[in-house]
Design a protein around this motif. Sequence first.
Motif, PDB file in Angstrom:
ATOM      1  N   GLY A  55       0.785  -1.220   0.000  1.00 20.70           N
ATOM      2  CA  GLY A  55       0.000   0.000   0.000  1.00 20.70           C
ATOM      3  C   GLY A  55       0.819   1.274   0.000  1.00 20.70           C
ATOM      4  N   VAL A  56       1.864   1.341  -0.824  1.00 21.22           N
ATOM      5  CA  VAL A  56       2.731   2.510  -0.866  1.00 21.22           C
ATOM      6  C   VAL A  56       2.520   3.255  -2.182  1.00 21.22           C
ATOM      7  N   ARG A  57       2.921   4.526  -2.196  1.00 21.86           N
ATOM      8  CA  ARG A  57       2.825   5.361  -3.385  1.00 21.86           C
ATOM      9  C   ARG A  57       4.225   5.734  -3.863  1.00 21.86           C
ATOM     10  N   PRO A  58       4.445   5.772  -5.170  1.00 24.27           N
ATOM     11  CA  PRO A  58       5.772   6.107  -5.686  1.00 24.27           C
ATOM     12  C   PRO A  58       6.025   7.607  -5.674  1.00 24.27           C
ATOM     13  N   LEU A  59       7.288   7.983  -5.663  1.00 20.71           N
ATOM     14  CA  LEU A  59       7.667   9.376  -5.830  1.00 20.71           C
ATOM     15  C   LEU A  59       7.517   9.784  -7.289  1.00 20.71           C
ATOM     16  N   TYR A  60       7.117  11.003  -7.491  1.00 17.49           N
ATOM     17  CA  TYR A  60       6.918  11.511  -8.845  1.00 17.49           C
ATOM     18  C   TYR A  60       8.260  11.601  -9.581  1.00 17.49           C
ATOM     19  N   GLY A  61       8.271  11.188 -10.851  1.00 14.67           N
ATOM     20  CA  GLY A  61       9.446  11.359 -11.701  1.00 14.67           C
ATOM     21  C   GLY A  61      10.343  10.152 -11.786  1.00 14.67           C
ATOM     22  N   TYR A  62      10.022   9.071 -11.096  1.00 19.47           N
ATOM     23  CA  TYR A  62      10.852   7.867 -11.136  1.00 19.47           C
ATOM     24  C   TYR A  62      10.094   6.728 -11.802  1.00 19.47           C
ATOM     25  N   ARG A  71      10.715  14.442  -1.079  1.00 22.52           N
ATOM     26  CA  ARG A  71      11.986  13.808  -0.691  1.00 22.52           C
ATOM     27  C   ARG A  71      13.030  13.874  -1.779  1.00 22.52           C
ATOM     28  N   ARG A  72      12.584  13.941  -3.026  1.00 24.37           N
ATOM     29  CA  ARG A  72      13.551  13.890  -4.128  1.00 24.37           C
ATOM     30  C   ARG A  72      14.477  15.109  -4.130  1.00 24.37           C
ATOM     31  N   LEU A  96       8.763   2.970 -12.055  1.00 26.63           N
ATOM     32  CA  LEU A  96       8.249   2.128 -10.974  1.00 26.63           C
ATOM     33  C   LEU A  96       9.223   1.022 -10.584  1.00 26.63           C
ATOM     34  N   HIS A  97      10.153   0.672 -11.455  1.00 22.62           N
ATOM     35  CA  HIS A  97      11.149  -0.347 -11.112  1.00 22.62           C
ATOM     36  C   HIS A  97      12.450   0.264 -10.604  1.00 22.62           C
ATOM     37  N   ASP A  98      12.438   1.548 -10.347  1.00 19.36           N
ATOM     38  CA  ASP A  98      13.580   2.228  -9.739  1.00 19.36           C
ATOM     39  C   ASP A  98      13.388   2.217  -8.217  1.00 19.36           C
ATOM     40  N   PRO A  99      14.324   1.643  -7.460  1.00 21.08           N
ATOM     41  CA  PRO A  99      14.150   1.588  -5.998  1.00 21.08           C
ATOM     42  C   PRO A  99      13.963   2.955  -5.355  1.00 21.08           C
ATOM     43  N   ARG A 100      14.491   4.020  -5.988  1.00 16.84           N
ATOM     44  CA  ARG A 100      14.351   5.356  -5.412  1.00 16.84           C
ATOM     45  C   ARG A 100      12.923   5.867  -5.438  1.00 16.84           C
ATOM     46  N   ALA A 101      12.041   5.189  -6.163  1.00 17.47           N
ATOM     47  CA  ALA A 101      10.649   5.619  -6.239  1.00 17.47           C
ATOM     48  C   ALA A 101       9.846   5.237  -5.005  1.00 17.47           C
TER      49      ALA A 101
END
Length: 286
Positions: free
Chosen positions: A149-156, A281-282, A158-163
């Motif tokens: 139930g998490v949301r990704p960071l904008y601009g990454y 956070r980015r 979805l397979h980037d761990p930083r997201a």
Amino acid sequence: MTVYDYQPVYGGVACDPGPNGGSVSRIDLHASPERTGTPVATAGPAARHRPAAYRFTLPDLPDGRYWCTVTFTPNSTSNPAADRTIKLDFPLGTGLLASAEQIADKLDVPLPLTPQQRETFREAIADAQSDVAGYLVRPLVPQQRALSGVRPLYGYDLHDPRAWPLPDTDDIVTVTRVTERTDGTYDVDLLDGLDAAAEKPIVRYIVAHAVEGLRNDPAAASGRRVTSVSAEGQSISYDSTPAAGQAGALPTLESLASYRRRLYRPLPVAPATPWPYGRGRRYTRW
């Protein structure tokens, strides 16, 4: 059942058929390198596990080597292609980075292996892995982790761990699967740690380490490489090997130095206002 992740290569370039209208349709496993006759087993189609990686679910087969043909379509405008370069040594997914058959190849031991030979070779592989893990100061097999139930960071991607909101970690993180929920959040499967089975330099060193350990073990079934024996049998000459650093020489532990764990700690930063109301956070360090 076991799984095998396949990466298609077409025209000498790694490709990802799924987004381009292609597919990875099947894998045929044969009992001989000629790859003729009725396959021992067939599986497919493969599911796109992550970018450029397609996962087959294979039936359980007896221990041993199988020669495979993978059929895939690179894109919507190409004809099906056949990859006849794949060899699979069962069992898969045991945590050992090499197989008993790989050791047998280097020792010129004919296949199929006896149960005793297989156990001897597996023990040599496990010993080599212990030495490598001690040198790298890290385990060679990653651990599975999951986020719900998490949301990704904008601009990454979805397979980037930083997201994703990962907990503090000082190791490699790989995203293996992303599943979208109905409420717009995601479930994410991760691998935490070094996936040494995918690192060819590490696998090559472990094979070389295991093979040389067996060659120099008087109790092993395979002896050292003998070039000549005197008529009376009182003197033996062994094949010389290239010095370290020369072409054809065995890899050294120092060749794996780039994989050693580099410990770090995240810089302390003030909590940021969630995007889009703040920088997020980015951008908290800029």
